[in-house]
Design a protein around this motif. Structure first.
Motif, PDB file in Angstrom:
ATOM      1  N   LEU A  60      11.629  32.732   8.174  1.00 50.37           N
ATOM      2  CA  LEU A  60      10.681  31.893   7.428  1.00 50.37           C
ATOM      3  C   LEU A  60      11.211  30.492   7.226  1.00 50.37           C
ATOM      4  O   LEU A  60      10.457  29.533   7.184  1.00 50.37           O
ATOM      5  CB  LEU A  60      10.406  32.519   6.056  1.00 50.37           C
ATOM      6  N   ALA A  61      12.509  30.380   7.103  1.00 52.19           N
ATOM      7  CA  ALA A  61      13.106  29.084   6.800  1.00 52.19           C
ATOM      8  C   ALA A  61      13.814  28.471   7.992  1.00 52.19           C
ATOM      9  O   ALA A  61      14.210  27.320   7.949  1.00 52.19           O
ATOM     10  CB  ALA A  61      14.096  29.244   5.655  1.00 52.19           C
ATOM     11  N   SER A  62      13.948  29.225   9.072  1.00 57.84           N
ATOM     12  CA  SER A  62      14.857  28.797  10.127  1.00 57.84           C
ATOM     13  C   SER A  62      14.339  27.621  10.937  1.00 57.84           C
ATOM     14  O   SER A  62      15.070  27.028  11.709  1.00 57.84           O
ATOM     15  CB  SER A  62      15.197  29.960  11.054  1.00 57.84           C
ATOM     16  N   GLY A  63      13.078  27.255  10.753  1.00 59.16           N
ATOM     17  CA  GLY A  63      12.561  26.108  11.475  1.00 59.16           C
ATOM     18  C   GLY A  63      13.108  24.803  10.945  1.00 59.16           C
ATOM     19  O   GLY A  63      13.249  23.839  11.690  1.00 59.16           O
ATOM     20  N   MET A  98      17.073  32.243  -3.572  1.00 60.92           N
ATOM     21  CA  MET A  98      16.869  32.505  -4.985  1.00 60.92           C
ATOM     22  C   MET A  98      16.746  34.016  -5.127  1.00 60.92           C
ATOM     23  O   MET A  98      15.945  34.637  -4.422  1.00 60.92           O
ATOM     24  CB  MET A  98      15.589  31.816  -5.484  1.00 60.92           C
ATOM     25  N   ASP A  99      17.577  34.590  -5.989  1.00 56.35           N
ATOM     26  CA  ASP A  99      17.630  36.053  -6.135  1.00 56.35           C
ATOM     27  C   ASP A  99      17.808  36.737  -4.779  1.00 56.35           C
ATOM     28  O   ASP A  99      17.214  37.787  -4.508  1.00 56.35           O
ATOM     29  CB  ASP A  99      16.377  36.575  -6.860  1.00 56.35           C
ATOM     30  N   GLY A 100      18.612  36.106  -3.928  1.00 52.84           N
ATOM     31  CA  GLY A 100      18.958  36.709  -2.644  1.00 52.84           C
ATOM     32  C   GLY A 100      17.905  36.559  -1.558  1.00 52.84           C
ATOM     33  O   GLY A 100      18.075  37.081  -0.456  1.00 52.84           O
ATOM     34  N   VAL A 101      16.842  35.843  -1.866  1.00 51.89           N
ATOM     35  CA  VAL A 101      15.734  35.740  -0.920  1.00 51.89           C
ATOM     36  C   VAL A 101      15.564  34.280  -0.490  1.00 51.89           C
ATOM     37  O   VAL A 101      15.592  33.372  -1.327  1.00 51.89           O
ATOM     38  CB  VAL A 101      14.424  36.248  -1.570  1.00 51.89           C
ATOM     39  N   VAL A 102      15.385  34.061   0.818  1.00 55.91           N
ATOM     40  CA  VAL A 102      15.163  32.699   1.299  1.00 55.91           C
ATOM     41  C   VAL A 102      13.878  32.141   0.688  1.00 55.91           C
ATOM     42  O   VAL A 102      12.959  32.882   0.362  1.00 55.91           O
ATOM     43  CB  VAL A 102      15.088  32.620   2.848  1.00 55.91           C
ATOM     44  N   MET A 103      13.842  30.830   0.519  1.00 53.81           N
ATOM     45  CA  MET A 103      12.709  30.184  -0.160  1.00 53.81           C
ATOM     46  C   MET A 103      11.845  29.443   0.853  1.00 53.81           C
ATOM     47  O   MET A 103      12.314  28.544   1.533  1.00 53.81           O
ATOM     48  CB  MET A 103      13.238  29.187  -1.200  1.00 53.81           C
ATOM     49  N   PRO A 104      10.586  29.822   0.961  1.00 53.22           N
ATOM     50  CA  PRO A 104       9.700  29.060   1.836  1.00 53.22           C
ATOM     51  C   PRO A 104       9.470  27.664   1.265  1.00 53.22           C
ATOM     52  O   PRO A 104       9.759  27.415   0.087  1.00 53.22           O
ATOM     53  CB  PRO A 104       8.400  29.870   1.855  1.00 53.22           C
ATOM     54  N   ILE A 105       8.967  26.775   2.075  1.00 52.18           N
ATOM     55  CA  ILE A 105       8.738  25.403   1.634  1.00 52.18           C
ATOM     56  C   ILE A 105       7.879  25.377   0.368  1.00 52.18           C
ATOM     57  O   ILE A 105       8.149  24.620  -0.561  1.00 52.18           O
ATOM     58  CB  ILE A 105       8.088  24.574   2.771  1.00 52.18           C
ATOM     59  N   ARG A 106       6.870  26.245   0.314  1.00 49.60           N
ATOM     60  CA  ARG A 106       5.973  26.211  -0.850  1.00 49.60           C
ATOM     61  C   ARG A 106       6.641  26.726  -2.120  1.00 49.60           C
ATOM     62  O   ARG A 106       6.113  26.574  -3.220  1.00 49.60           O
ATOM     63  CB  ARG A 106       4.684  26.982  -0.568  1.00 49.60           C
ATOM     64  N   GLU A 107       7.817  27.342  -1.971  1.00 50.53           N
ATOM     65  CA  GLU A 107       8.582  27.754  -3.162  1.00 50.53           C
ATOM     66  C   GLU A 107       9.850  26.915  -3.290  1.00 50.53           C
ATOM     67  O   GLU A 107      10.917  27.409  -3.651  1.00 50.53           O
ATOM     68  CB  GLU A 107       8.891  29.254  -3.107  1.00 50.53           C
ATOM     69  N   LYS A 108       9.731  25.656  -2.936  1.00 56.46           N
ATOM     70  CA  LYS A 108      10.784  24.663  -3.107  1.00 56.46           C
ATOM     71  C   LYS A 108      11.934  24.776  -2.117  1.00 56.46           C
ATOM     72  O   LYS A 108      12.961  24.129  -2.252  1.00 56.46           O
ATOM     73  CB  LYS A 108      11.318  24.656  -4.549  1.00 56.46           C
ATOM     74  N   GLY A 109      11.785  25.621  -1.103  1.00 54.02           N
ATOM     75  CA  GLY A 109      12.828  25.766  -0.102  1.00 54.02           C
ATOM     76  C   GLY A 109      12.552  24.904   1.119  1.00 54.02           C
ATOM     77  O   GLY A 109      11.702  24.024   1.059  1.00 54.02           O
ATOM     78  N   PRO A 110      13.261  25.158   2.207  1.00 56.22           N
ATOM     79  CA  PRO A 110      14.313  26.181   2.297  1.00 56.22           C
ATOM     80  C   PRO A 110      15.652  25.731   1.703  1.00 56.22           C
ATOM     81  O   PRO A 110      16.526  26.551   1.520  1.00 56.22           O
ATOM     82  CB  PRO A 110      14.446  26.432   3.806  1.00 56.22           C
ATOM     83  N   PHE A 111      15.772  24.450   1.361  1.00 58.74           N
ATOM     84  CA  PHE A 111      17.022  23.941   0.798  1.00 58.74           C
ATOM     85  C   PHE A 111      16.724  23.247  -0.524  1.00 58.74           C
ATOM     86  O   PHE A 111      15.888  22.344  -0.578  1.00 58.74           O
ATOM     87  CB  PHE A 111      17.697  22.971   1.777  1.00 58.74           C
TER      88      PHE A 111
END
Ligand SMILES: Nc1nc2c(c(=O)[nH]1)N[C@H]1C(S)=C(S)[C@@H](COP(=O)(O)O)O[C@H]1N2
Ligand SMILES: [Mo]
Length: 157
Positions: free
Chosen positions: A21-24, A112-125
């Motif tokens: 999900l975040a690797s792009g 966050m809580d061990g789960v990668v964060m998609p862009i819409r959840e303020k991720g991936p970084f």
């Protein structure tokens, strides 16, 4: 089913559970000399990991952030200087004196809580501080430096 569609479906099933999900997205780190290095989430995962549990103004519950300390990341990218500009996907940018970067804070969180964060959840970084650890981390300055959807770190001075 077309072979290409089937292949895409299989690849999706294979990769989605963890980092796909975040690797792009790549995090670019630029030194004073203009040289840029790109880090994928896998590259960040290969560096020493730091984590802490904290409350935040963005979440209802305490959360555990994990990722790479900013200092370790800048060291890995072999950049140094006095001022770091942190830029987000939406072009939000904030400057931070590099002397205020601690050994363990802030971190560039990849989970966050061990789960990668998609862009819409303020991720991936997401640049985060251990907000509960000191009142200085619960300041407007630290909040302004809590850049989500981080896309670029550049040493400007
Ligand atoms: N990507 C991104 N990160 C950002 C910002 C932004 O606009 N974009 N605003 C910053 C500022 S100035 C503050 S005070 C906090 C604000 O968080 P809030 O908008 O959830 O209150 O996030 C910081 N991180
Ligand atoms: Mo802010």
């Amino acid at each position: 089913m077309k072979f290409s569609v089937m292949l895409a479906a299989i690849l999706t099933l294979f990769f989605v559970p963890n980092v796909a999900l975040a690797s792009g997205s790549m995090l670019i780190i630029e030194g004073m000399d203009g040289k840029a290095v790109e880090f994928s989430i896998k590259d960040l995962d290969a560096l020493p990991q730091t984590s802490f549990e904290t409350s935040t103004v963005w979440t209802d519950e305490d959360v555990v952030f994990s990722g790479v300390s900013l200092s370790a990341l800048l060291e890995a990218a072999e950049v140094s200087g006095t001022t770091l500009r942190m830029t987000a996907l939406n072009d939000y940018a904030v400057d931070m004196p590099m002397s205020e970067i601690g050994d363990d804070y802030p971190i560039v969180a990849t989970r966050m809580d061990g789960v990668v964060m998609p862009i819409r959840e303020k991720g991936p970084f997401w640049v985060v501080f251990p907000y509960d650890a000191a009142s200085s981390f619960r300041s407007e300055t630290a909040y302004a430096r809590s850049v989500w959807q981080l896309s670029l770190l550049s040493v400007i001075k």
